[in-house]
Design a protein around this motif. Structure first.
Motif, PDB file in Angstrom:
ATOM      1  N   LEU A  39      17.545   8.825   0.131  1.00 32.99           N
ATOM      2  CA  LEU A  39      17.966   7.457  -0.139  1.00 32.99           C
ATOM      3  C   LEU A  39      17.420   6.971  -1.480  1.00 32.99           C
ATOM      4  CD1 LEU A  39      17.513   5.726   3.360  1.00 32.99           C
ATOM      5  CD2 LEU A  39      19.623   6.579   2.322  1.00 32.99           C
ATOM      6  N   LEU A  40      16.176   7.315  -1.744  1.00 36.00           N
ATOM      7  CA  LEU A  40      15.562   6.905  -3.012  1.00 36.00           C
ATOM      8  C   LEU A  40      16.254   7.582  -4.200  1.00 36.00           C
ATOM      9  CD1 LEU A  40      11.798   7.065  -1.922  1.00 36.00           C
ATOM     10  CD2 LEU A  40      13.229   5.033  -2.143  1.00 36.00           C
ATOM     11  N   LYS A  41      16.523   8.859  -4.043  1.00 36.59           N
ATOM     12  CA  LYS A  41      17.186   9.587  -5.132  1.00 36.59           C
ATOM     13  C   LYS A  41      18.590   9.050  -5.376  1.00 36.59           C
ATOM     14  CE  LYS A  41      14.652  13.928  -4.403  1.00 36.59           C
ATOM     15  NZ  LYS A  41      14.757  15.350  -3.955  1.00 36.59           N
ATOM     16  N   ALA A  42      19.306   8.756  -4.294  1.00 32.96           N
ATOM     17  CA  ALA A  42      20.670   8.235  -4.434  1.00 32.96           C
ATOM     18  C   ALA A  42      20.663   6.880  -5.136  1.00 32.96           C
ATOM     19  CB  ALA A  42      21.320   8.115  -3.060  1.00 32.96           C
ATOM     20  N   ALA A  43      19.689   6.025  -4.758  1.00 26.43           N
ATOM     21  CA  ALA A  43      19.608   4.706  -5.382  1.00 26.43           C
ATOM     22  C   ALA A  43      19.251   4.810  -6.861  1.00 26.43           C
ATOM     23  CB  ALA A  43      18.581   3.843  -4.644  1.00 26.43           C
ATOM     24  N   ARG A  44      18.322   5.717  -7.181  1.00 22.60           N
ATOM     25  CA  ARG A  44      17.933   5.897  -8.590  1.00 22.60           C
ATOM     26  C   ARG A  44      19.102   6.456  -9.401  1.00 22.60           C
ATOM     27  NH1 ARG A  44      12.614   7.689  -6.401  1.00 22.60           N
ATOM     28  NH2 ARG A  44      11.106   6.046  -6.945  1.00 22.60           N
ATOM     29  N   THR A  45      19.871   7.346  -8.783  1.00 27.14           N
ATOM     30  CA  THR A  45      21.026   7.925  -9.470  1.00 27.14           C
ATOM     31  C   THR A  45      22.053   6.848  -9.814  1.00 27.14           C
ATOM     32  OG1 THR A  45      20.735  10.018  -8.299  1.00 27.14           O
ATOM     33  CG2 THR A  45      22.887   9.620  -9.282  1.00 27.14           C
ATOM     34  N   MET A  46      22.136   5.833  -8.941  1.00 24.76           N
ATOM     35  CA  MET A  46      23.091   4.754  -9.174  1.00 24.76           C
ATOM     36  C   MET A  46      22.522   3.669 -10.095  1.00 24.76           C
ATOM     37  SD  MET A  46      24.609   4.433  -5.291  1.00 24.76           S
ATOM     38  CE  MET A  46      25.807   3.167  -5.743  1.00 24.76           C
ATOM     39  N   GLY A  47      21.315   3.923 -10.620  1.00 23.47           N
ATOM     40  CA  GLY A  47      20.741   3.016 -11.603  1.00 23.47           C
ATOM     41  C   GLY A  47      19.890   1.898 -11.046  1.00 23.47           C
TER      42      GLY A  47
ATOM     43  N   MET B 269       0.832  -1.205   0.000  1.00 24.42           N
ATOM     44  CA  MET B 269       0.000   0.000   0.000  1.00 24.42           C
ATOM     45  C   MET B 269       0.866   1.255   0.000  1.00 24.42           C
ATOM     46  SD  MET B 269      -3.140  -0.855   2.626  1.00 24.42           S
ATOM     47  CE  MET B 269      -3.602   0.890   2.708  1.00 24.42           C
ATOM     48  N   GLY B 270       1.940   1.219   0.773  1.00 22.89           N
ATOM     49  CA  GLY B 270       2.815   2.373   0.850  1.00 22.89           C
ATOM     50  C   GLY B 270       3.627   2.592  -0.409  1.00 22.89           C
ATOM     51  N   TRP B 271       3.935   1.512  -1.127  1.00 21.84           N
ATOM     52  CA  TRP B 271       4.792   1.601  -2.301  1.00 21.84           C
ATOM     53  C   TRP B 271       4.012   1.900  -3.577  1.00 21.84           C
ATOM     54  CZ3 TRP B 271       9.494   2.577  -3.516  1.00 21.84           C
ATOM     55  CH2 TRP B 271      10.029   2.204  -4.755  1.00 21.84           C
ATOM     56  N   SER B 272       2.853   1.269  -3.723  1.00 26.20           N
ATOM     57  CA  SER B 272       2.078   1.399  -4.957  1.00 26.20           C
ATOM     58  C   SER B 272       0.839   2.257  -4.739  1.00 26.20           C
ATOM     59  CB  SER B 272       1.669   0.016  -5.472  1.00 26.20           C
ATOM     60  OG  SER B 272       0.755   0.121  -6.536  1.00 26.20           O
ATOM     61  N   LYS B 273       0.733   3.339  -5.502  1.00 25.87           N
ATOM     62  CA  LYS B 273      -0.427   4.210  -5.394  1.00 25.87           C
ATOM     63  C   LYS B 273      -1.691   3.494  -5.840  1.00 25.87           C
ATOM     64  CE  LYS B 273      -1.497   8.352  -4.031  1.00 25.87           C
ATOM     65  NZ  LYS B 273      -1.182   8.778  -2.652  1.00 25.87           N
ATOM     66  N   LYS B 274      -1.577   2.625  -6.828  1.00 27.28           N
ATOM     67  CA  LYS B 274      -2.746   1.886  -7.309  1.00 27.28           C
ATOM     68  C   LYS B 274      -3.288   0.951  -6.229  1.00 27.28           C
ATOM     69  CE  LYS B 274      -1.525   1.917 -12.232  1.00 27.28           C
ATOM     70  NZ  LYS B 274      -1.184   1.072 -13.424  1.00 27.28           N
ATOM     71  N   ILE B 275      -2.369   0.233  -5.573  1.00 22.50           N
ATOM     72  CA  ILE B 275      -2.793  -0.674  -4.503  1.00 22.50           C
ATOM     73  C   ILE B 275      -3.367   0.111  -3.335  1.00 22.50           C
ATOM     74  CG2 ILE B 275      -1.985  -2.381  -2.829  1.00 22.50           C
ATOM     75  CD1 ILE B 275       0.040  -3.323  -4.867  1.00 22.50           C
TER      76      ILE B 275
ATOM     77  N   MET C 155       3.302   3.219   7.045  1.00 20.39           N
ATOM     78  CA  MET C 155       3.996   4.436   7.465  1.00 20.39           C
ATOM     79  C   MET C 155       5.501   4.312   7.271  1.00 20.39           C
ATOM     80  SD  MET C 155       1.845   6.673   8.230  1.00 20.39           S
ATOM     81  CE  MET C 155       3.055   7.833   8.870  1.00 20.39           C
ATOM     82  N   GLY C 156       6.030   3.100   7.460  1.00 22.43           N
ATOM     83  CA  GLY C 156       7.464   2.898   7.252  1.00 22.43           C
ATOM     84  C   GLY C 156       7.877   3.201   5.827  1.00 22.43           C
ATOM     85  N   VAL C 157       7.050   2.772   4.860  1.00 20.02           N
ATOM     86  CA  VAL C 157       7.355   3.056   3.459  1.00 20.02           C
ATOM     87  C   VAL C 157       7.261   4.557   3.187  1.00 20.02           C
ATOM     88  CG1 VAL C 157       6.633   2.665   1.068  1.00 20.02           C
ATOM     89  CG2 VAL C 157       6.550   0.788   2.719  1.00 20.02           C
TER      90      VAL C 157
ATOM     91  N   GLU D  30      15.725  -3.336  -1.552  1.00 23.67           N
ATOM     92  CA  GLU D  30      17.015  -3.021  -0.939  1.00 23.67           C
ATOM     93  C   GLU D  30      17.040  -1.680  -0.202  1.00 23.67           C
ATOM     94  OE1 GLU D  30      20.055  -3.389  -3.887  1.00 23.67           O
ATOM     95  OE2 GLU D  30      19.357  -5.351  -4.580  1.00 23.67           O
ATOM     96  N   VAL D  31      16.068  -0.819  -0.467  1.00 23.42           N
ATOM     97  CA  VAL D  31      16.062   0.487   0.193  1.00 23.42           C
ATOM     98  C   VAL D  31      14.822   0.668   1.068  1.00 23.42           C
ATOM     99  CG1 VAL D  31      16.061   2.994  -0.139  1.00 23.42           C
ATOM    100  CG2 VAL D  31      17.390   1.526  -1.671  1.00 23.42           C
ATOM    101  N   VAL D  32      13.638   0.489   0.483  1.00 20.97           N
ATOM    102  CA  VAL D  32      12.394   0.799   1.191  1.00 20.97           C
ATOM    103  C   VAL D  32      12.145  -0.159   2.352  1.00 20.97           C
ATOM    104  CG1 VAL D  32       9.892   0.920   0.967  1.00 20.97           C
ATOM    105  CG2 VAL D  32      11.340   1.882  -0.814  1.00 20.97           C
ATOM    106  N   ILE D  33      12.243  -1.449   2.096  1.00 18.68           N
ATOM    107  CA  ILE D  33      11.970  -2.421   3.166  1.00 18.68           C
ATOM    108  C   ILE D  33      12.953  -2.277   4.333  1.00 18.68           C
ATOM    109  CG2 ILE D  33      11.921  -4.880   3.750  1.00 18.68           C
ATOM    110  CD1 ILE D  33      10.649  -5.428   1.077  1.00 18.68           C
TER     111      ILE D  33
END
Length: 263
Positions: free
Chosen positions: A159-167, A92-98, A150-152, A176-179
């Protein structure tokens, strides 16, 4: 050294507060300010506790046998509630559709207390163990969903931006990041869920139970045995406290949870 001294002082305050409470309770009971059936003295409750431990009183089982049955129900309901609730909250926290699909339905059911589900639990699942586990499951499921969600949502954007920047791909980002970032919230939800499971136990064991602490307390009530009821209440309270203390001890061994526990 200072930390050990601080812990000793904390335990001293706790022990003194319990002793003072018991003394006031004993004085009130001895002073006949209230009828004995309304509030028995702590000494009488202690005698009843010893009696319940030594021999079967209600339901042809001792207190420890009733406790073991209740503990199994709480543990099973809590585990099922946590195992099902955590993935729902994370998704629920990760997917807006869910979230849009589930959130409204979840919020409609969330305010309904577990005790209100008893009639439906009997109609759907009968009067066996399944209906009791179902009621306890509700108490563990809801906080697991909320805290995981709430954790998500509280995952630092840096952290999300850094991970996306690294591909990192979305799937890797989630695993690897959110959980990992959500783990403190998930663990907090487990503590709440375990506490709820013990709180719901008595209501769950009103569903045609033949054993368990709730069953024992209900029989004691029928016989106007106030001491027996209070013995059951204290046993549930102590077990809840021990379970929570056990979880806090486990969390204290997790590096990123130490700061949370010390707040």
């Amino acid at each position: 050294m200072f930390k050990k001294l601080k812990n000793r002082n904390l335990w001293s305050y706790r022990i003194v507060s319990i002793i003072v409470f018991m003394l006031v309770w004993q004085i009130v009971a001895m002073g006949n300010l209230l009828p004995e059936y309304f509030l028995p003295a702590p000494t009488e409750i202690f005698k009843r506790f010893i009696l319940f431990v030594q021999r079967p009183v209600y339901g042809d089982q001792t207190l420890l046998q009733h406790l073991l049955v209740s503990f199994k129900r709480v543990l099973l309901g809590f585990l099922i509630g946590s195992i099902t609730g955590i993935p729902v909250g994370l998704l629920m926290g990760w997917s807006k559709k869910i979230e849009n699909t589930i959130d409204t339905l979840f919020e409609l059911f969330r305010p309904i207390p577990p005790i209100a589900w008893i009639p439906l639990a009997i109609l759907w699942l009968g009067i066996g163990e399944t209906s009791k586990i179902f009621l306890i499951w509700i108490g563990a499921f809801i906080p697991s969903v909320i805290n995981s969600y709430m954790g998500v949502k509280q995952t630092p954007s840096v952290l999300l931006k850094a991970a996306r920047t690294m591909g990192a791909k979305e799937q890797n980002l989630f695993i690897e990041v959110v959980i990992p970032s959500s783990i403190p919230y998930i663990l907090a939800g487990l503590r709440v869920g375990l506490g709820n499971s013990w709180a719901i136990l008595v209501a769950a064991e009103l569903v045609a139970a033949q054993s368990g602490l709730g069953y024992m307390m209900n029989l004691a009530r029928r016989y106007l045995d106030t001491s027996g009821v209070i013995v059951g209440m204290i046993t549930i309270g102590v077990m809840g406290w021990l379970c929570d203390s056990g979880m806090r001890f486990i969390y204290s061994k997790i590096p990123w949870m130490r700061s949370e526990l010390n707040q």
